[in-house]
Design a protein around this motif. Structure first.
Motif, mmCIF file in Angstrom:
data_model
loop_
_atom_site.group_PDB
_atom_site.id
_atom_site.type_symbol
_atom_site.label_atom_id
_atom_site.label_comp_id
_atom_site.label_asym_id
_atom_site.label_seq_id
_atom_site.Cartn_x
_atom_site.Cartn_y
_atom_site.Cartn_z
ATOM 1 N N SER A 1 38.699 42.335 28.272
ATOM 2 C CA SER A 1 39.418 42.329 29.546
ATOM 3 C C SER A 1 39.810 43.735 29.960
ATOM 4 C CB SER A 1 40.647 41.424 29.480
ATOM 5 O OG SER A 1 41.618 41.976 28.631
ATOM 6 N N GLU A 2 40.134 44.608 29.001
ATOM 7 C CA GLU A 2 40.449 45.998 29.336
ATOM 8 C C GLU A 2 39.223 46.716 29.865
ATOM 9 O OE1 GLU A 2 42.451 48.354 26.424
ATOM 10 O OE2 GLU A 2 44.025 46.873 26.138
ATOM 11 N N VAL B 1 46.146 47.012 41.426
ATOM 12 C CA VAL B 1 47.197 46.254 40.736
ATOM 13 C C VAL B 1 48.522 47.012 40.811
ATOM 14 C CG1 VAL B 1 48.003 45.438 38.479
ATOM 15 C CG2 VAL B 1 45.658 44.984 39.199
ATOM 16 N N LEU B 2 48.478 48.313 40.579
ATOM 17 C CA LEU B 2 49.713 49.102 40.623
ATOM 18 C C LEU B 2 50.312 49.104 42.029
ATOM 19 C CD1 LEU B 2 48.750 52.077 38.288
ATOM 20 C CD2 LEU B 2 50.022 49.995 37.720
ATOM 21 N N LEU B 3 49.468 49.213 43.034
ATOM 22 C CA LEU B 3 49.950 49.153 44.415
ATOM 23 C C LEU B 3 50.563 47.778 44.712
ATOM 24 C CD1 LEU B 3 47.041 51.055 46.171
ATOM 25 C CD2 LEU B 3 49.443 51.757 46.177
ATOM 26 N N ALA C 1 43.617 41.604 42.270
ATOM 27 C CA ALA C 1 44.771 42.400 41.830
ATOM 28 C C ALA C 1 46.044 41.553 41.807
ATOM 29 C CB ALA C 1 44.954 43.614 42.739
ATOM 30 N N LEU C 2 46.244 40.731 42.816
ATOM 31 C CA LEU C 2 47.421 39.865 42.847
ATOM 32 C C LEU C 2 47.405 38.870 41.683
ATOM 33 C CD1 LEU C 2 47.733 39.211 46.682
ATOM 34 C CD2 LEU C 2 49.325 40.511 45.243
ATOM 35 N N SER C 3 46.218 38.388 41.359
ATOM 36 C CA SER C 3 46.082 37.482 40.218
ATOM 37 C C SER C 3 46.430 38.196 38.913
ATOM 38 C CB SER C 3 44.656 36.942 40.167
ATOM 39 O OG SER C 3 44.446 36.206 38.995
ATOM 40 N N LEU C 4 45.962 39.421 38.758
ATOM 41 C CA LEU C 4 46.269 40.188 37.554
ATOM 42 C C LEU C 4 47.758 40.525 37.473
ATOM 43 C CD1 LEU C 4 43.205 42.600 37.300
ATOM 44 C CD2 LEU C 4 43.817 40.755 35.718
ATOM 45 N N ASN D 1 49.801 37.827 35.794
ATOM 46 C CA ASN D 1 49.608 37.643 34.358
ATOM 47 C C ASN D 1 49.868 38.896 33.530
ATOM 48 O OD1 ASN D 1 48.746 34.912 34.708
ATOM 49 N ND2 ASN D 1 46.805 35.702 35.455
ATOM 50 N N ALA D 2 50.087 40.024 34.166
ATOM 51 C CA ALA D 2 50.280 41.276 33.435
ATOM 52 C C ALA D 2 51.667 41.332 32.808
ATOM 53 C CB ALA D 2 50.086 42.465 34.368
ATOM 54 N N THR D 3 51.720 41.847 31.598
ATOM 55 C CA THR D 3 53.006 41.999 30.923
ATOM 56 C C THR D 3 53.509 43.435 30.985
ATOM 57 O OG1 THR D 3 51.865 42.334 28.821
ATOM 58 C CG2 THR D 3 52.594 40.083 29.342
ATOM 59 N N ASP D 4 52.595 44.368 31.280
ATOM 60 C CA ASP D 4 52.978 45.773 31.402
ATOM 61 C C ASP D 4 51.959 46.497 32.274
ATOM 62 O OD1 ASP D 4 50.719 46.293 29.826
ATOM 63 O OD2 ASP D 4 51.872 46.609 28.006
ATOM 64 N N PHE D 5 52.179 47.785 32.455
ATOM 65 C CA PHE D 5 51.298 48.600 33.297
ATOM 66 C C PHE D 5 50.270 49.375 32.477
ATOM 67 C CE2 PHE D 5 55.442 48.888 35.763
ATOM 68 C CZ PHE D 5 55.117 47.849 36.613
ATOM 69 N N TYR D 6 50.407 49.378 31.165
ATOM 70 C CA TYR D 6 49.599 50.254 30.319
ATOM 71 C C TYR D 6 48.100 50.050 30.509
ATOM 72 C CZ TYR D 6 47.513 52.597 26.392
ATOM 73 O OH TYR D 6 46.711 53.406 25.639
ATOM 74 N N GLN D 7 47.645 48.812 30.541
ATOM 75 C CA GLN D 7 46.204 48.575 30.644
ATOM 76 C C GLN D 7 45.624 49.160 31.934
ATOM 77 O OE1 GLN D 7 45.224 44.385 30.897
ATOM 78 N NE2 GLN D 7 47.212 43.949 31.824
ATOM 79 N N PHE D 8 46.436 49.249 32.964
ATOM 80 C CA PHE D 8 45.972 49.787 34.238
ATOM 81 C C PHE D 8 46.083 51.313 34.273
ATOM 82 C CE2 PHE D 8 47.966 45.593 34.888
ATOM 83 C CZ PHE D 8 46.799 44.865 35.049
ATOM 84 N N THR D 9 47.208 51.834 33.777
ATOM 85 C CA THR D 9 47.377 53.289 33.773
ATOM 86 C C THR D 9 46.417 53.951 32.787
ATOM 87 O OG1 THR D 9 49.205 53.135 32.192
ATOM 88 C CG2 THR D 9 49.772 53.216 34.546
ATOM 89 N N LYS D 10 46.046 53.245 31.746
ATOM 90 C CA LYS D 10 45.085 53.783 30.780
ATOM 91 C C LYS D 10 43.746 54.059 31.469
ATOM 92 C CE LYS D 10 42.674 52.691 26.538
ATOM 93 N NZ LYS D 10 41.809 51.635 26.068
#
Length: 148
Positions: free
Chosen positions: A19-20, A31-33, A73-76, A79-88
């Protein structure tokens, strides 16, 4: 029995790694936006329009592509628990200046409805930290967008 448990945990690790890998740069930024847009609990038409504009300008997407990436992005976000997977993903693909530009876009999103909620600022601060930006870069992007 022990081998079944071991196989189960290995399959969980493989699914998480997959998934990553599936997160594109455009999707990570989207997703961050969306997280900033949804932070204050109000999702008005001004913010939705601004999100579409920012994505189309930043990534040169068509209306259809923009709609699809926002939906995903709204779906993610749900379900996201943190921002790390996106900022990575962003850290691995963006230069320092591009990461500063990303935070600039987050501020544009936060100010889209004409007001800045403290939770929006908090989320942008967390994201800026995960993007390895200095506090001065965070403040500079904030002031740049507040003046508009």
């Amino acid at each position: 029995m022990l081998s079944k448990i071991s196989t189960f945990f290995q399959s969980l690790g493989t699914a998480a790694e997959q998934s990553e890998k599936d997160i594109s740069l455009e999707l990570a930024c989207s997703v961050l936006l969306c997280e900033v847009m949804l932070a204050d609990g109000k999702q008005g038409p001004d913010e939705q329009q601004k999100l579409s504009e920012l994505l189309q300008q930043q990534f040169h997407l068509s209306n259809q592509q923009t709609h699809e990436i926002i939906s995903l992005a709204l779906s993610l976000c749900e379900n996201a628990t943190d921002f790390y997977q996106f900022t990575k993903t962003i850290n691995e693909n963006y230069s320092l200046q591009q990461r500063i530009t990303m935070v600039d876009l987050l501020w544009k999103m936060a100010y889209a409805d004409g007001e800045l909620a403290s939770i929006e600022e908090h989320i942008i601060r967390k994201i800026a930290d995960l993007l390895h930006l200095r506090h001065s870069e965070f403040i500079q992007t904030k002031l740049h967008n507040r003046a508009k």
